[in-house]
Write a protein that holds these residues in place. Structure first.
Motif, PDB file in Angstrom:
ATOM      1  N   THR A 101       0.824  -1.203   0.000  1.00 21.56           N
ATOM      2  CA  THR A 101       0.000   0.000   0.000  1.00 21.56           C
ATOM      3  C   THR A 101       0.862   1.258   0.000  1.00 21.56           C
ATOM      4  OG1 THR A 101      -1.754  -1.218   1.116  1.00 21.56           O
ATOM      5  CG2 THR A 101      -1.881   1.190   1.201  1.00 21.56           C
ATOM      6  N   LYS A 102       1.988   1.227   0.687  1.00 22.26           N
ATOM      7  CA  LYS A 102       2.910   2.365   0.639  1.00 22.26           C
ATOM      8  C   LYS A 102       3.412   2.593  -0.785  1.00 22.26           C
ATOM      9  CE  LYS A 102       4.571   1.926   5.380  1.00 22.26           C
ATOM     10  NZ  LYS A 102       5.691   1.575   6.262  1.00 22.26           N
ATOM     11  N   PHE A 103       3.790   1.500  -1.435  1.00 24.43           N
ATOM     12  CA  PHE A 103       4.256   1.637  -2.810  1.00 24.43           C
ATOM     13  C   PHE A 103       3.139   2.134  -3.720  1.00 24.43           C
ATOM     14  CE2 PHE A 103       4.880  -0.136  -7.073  1.00 24.43           C
ATOM     15  CZ  PHE A 103       6.080   0.492  -7.407  1.00 24.43           C
ATOM     16  N   ILE A 104       1.938   1.594  -3.538  1.00 29.69           N
ATOM     17  CA  ILE A 104       0.782   2.035  -4.330  1.00 29.69           C
ATOM     18  C   ILE A 104       0.525   3.524  -4.113  1.00 29.69           C
ATOM     19  CG2 ILE A 104      -1.727   1.788  -4.570  1.00 29.69           C
ATOM     20  CD1 ILE A 104      -1.234  -1.226  -3.703  1.00 29.69           C
ATOM     21  N   ALA A 105       0.600   3.959  -2.851  1.00 30.61           N
ATOM     22  CA  ALA A 105       0.357   5.364  -2.520  1.00 30.61           C
ATOM     23  C   ALA A 105       1.364   6.273  -3.212  1.00 30.61           C
ATOM     24  CB  ALA A 105       0.419   5.562  -1.007  1.00 30.61           C
ATOM     25  N   ALA A 106       2.622   5.831  -3.271  1.00 28.73           N
ATOM     26  CA  ALA A 106       3.649   6.627  -3.939  1.00 28.73           C
ATOM     27  C   ALA A 106       3.516   6.556  -5.452  1.00 28.73           C
ATOM     28  CB  ALA A 106       5.031   6.145  -3.504  1.00 28.73           C
ATOM     29  N   ALA A 107       3.290   5.356  -5.978  1.00 31.75           N
ATOM     30  CA  ALA A 107       3.225   5.177  -7.433  1.00 31.75           C
ATOM     31  C   ALA A 107       2.032   5.907  -8.044  1.00 31.75           C
ATOM     32  CB  ALA A 107       3.159   3.692  -7.772  1.00 31.75           C
ATOM     33  N   ALA A 108       0.931   6.001  -7.293  1.00 31.82           N
ATOM     34  CA  ALA A 108      -0.266   6.682  -7.810  1.00 31.82           C
ATOM     35  C   ALA A 108      -0.024   8.169  -8.034  1.00 31.82           C
ATOM     36  CB  ALA A 108      -1.427   6.480  -6.840  1.00 31.82           C
TER      37      ALA A 108
END
Length: 385
Positions: A101-108
């Motif tokens: 979710t951290k990666f998703i939050a950054a990638a978005a």
């Protein structure tokens, strides 16, 4: 003690029934993407509690996040965010779900190739979506730090990143949510937390008495309650202490102002990338061998560790260090975790592949002194076969 900055903005909601408090933490007008792993979150009723707490908010769900979360899966979630106008993320699970979710939050919020987030170790991240967590597995402290580790299966890579933009806004820690976890997962959580503490403690002295004392207390707590928490899955006090210890192990507090190692983690990541061995079990393999290999540079802290964690005071210095390393390995065995590469179908002939990956990923000067080169890492792994 070294200079340091310490800032941790994550609000912790700890205790029984705290999922109900999500309603006060998530913005009323949020469009929420719930991220989770397998079917256990549904079977145990955790997702039902989350849905109820979110009330009338628009909610989209994204499941299937793997242990050792995959880059490709996370990118699919980024697409879901764009298609549904998501404004807030809610991770429901353990460290893998929260890391993803951290990666998703950054990638978005990232306009370039998302793989750069990992290859840059997070330095390219300038913003991230807000997110909260509902923790179901105490282990990684991802619920209260800004770090994440993502696996790219096609590249055979498992890379970490950190960003101050990737702290959870809040985290719900309800020990009762851990009651139904398999014993293997609890054992992994205990081992993971233990090694997190060691990586920030077992280096060299810098007169950081508070950090050392805090770390030693956390280690003794895990030694005491780890086996008990496995044997008594519905003992609230045991699970509460385990959950809070695992969070404190890597929320930045004991690592402030002290040198840190992290070589066991970086080497362990490559074992996981090689054959998908549980992360915590790779740590239990690498750590005792690394302790022995680095007994010279770590001598003073190894003696302190033996005395203050294991009550080892008899014998000459080398004998006490031997006893401390043996006690560490025995602790892993006591919680059902084996400590040899051969226990996980990794042979001596596979070490070339693991060391090659370590080199390819730039892990050529590991440890608190930057002295664990690929050649030293090979020696450590050969001793762990």
């Amino acid at each position: 003690m070294n200079n340091f900055d310490f800032h941790n903005p994550t609000r912790i909601l700890f205790g029984k029934g705290r999922i109900a408090d999500l309603n006060a933490q998530v913005p009323n007008d949020a469009k929420v993407l719930i991220t989770y792993g397998g079917g256990s979150a549904e079977r145990t009723g955790v997702l039902a509690q989350v849905r109820k707490a979110l009330g009338d908010r628009t909610v989209v769900e994204f499941g299937g996040i793997e242990p050792n979360p995959r880059f490709a899966t996370a990118i699919k979630a980024v697409d879901v965010i764009a298609k549904n106008g998501i404004t807030f993320l809610l991770a429901v699970g353990g460290g893998s779900v929260i890391d993803a979710t951290k990666f998703i939050a950054a990638a978005a919020k990232f306009s370039g190739d998302p793989w750069e987030i990992l290859t840059s170790r997070g330095s390219v991240v300038k913003e991230a979506m807000p997110f909260g967590t509902v923790l179901t597995l105490p282990a990684t402290a991802s619920e209260m730090n800004s770090g994440s580790v993502i696996t790219h299966a096609e590249k055979g890579a498992k890379l970490p990143f950190m960003s101050p933009h990737c702290y959870p806004v809040f985290s719900v820690l309800d020990p009762e949510l851990t009651y139904t976890l398999p014993a293997r997962q609890i054992a992994n959580g205990v081992a993971d937390a233990f090694v997190h503490i060691i990586e920030q403690y077992l280096t060299y002295p810098v007169a950081a008495n508070v950090q050392d004392g805090f770390a030693e207390t956390l280690l003794r707590t895990l030694v005491d309650i780890g086996p008990k928490a496995i044997e008594a899955p519905e003992d609230y006090d045991l699970r509460a202490n385990l959950m809070w210890t695992a969070t404190l192990a890597l929320n930045g507090l004991i690592g402030a102002g002290v040198p840190q190692d992290w070589a066991s983690h970086m080497i362990g990541h490559e074992i996981t990338a090689f054959n998908d061995t549980d992360h915590a079990r790779t740590l239990a393999v690498v750590l005792p061998a690394l302790m022995n290999d680095q007994r010279g540079p770590k001598r003073e802290k190894l003696l302190q560790y033996g005395a203050n964690v294991w009550n080892i005071h008899e014998g000459d210095e080398d004998a006490r260090i031997d006893a401390a390393i043996d006690a560490t390995r025995d602790f892993f065995h006591a919680i059902g975790i084996k400590t040899r590469l051969s226990d996980y179908n990794v042979a001596a002939s596979d070490i070339d592949t693991i060391i090659g990956a370590l080199t390819d990923h730039g892990m050529t000067a590991l440890g608190e002194h930057g002295a664990i080169t690929p050649e030293v890492a090979r020696r450590i792994l050969e001793a762990a076969v």
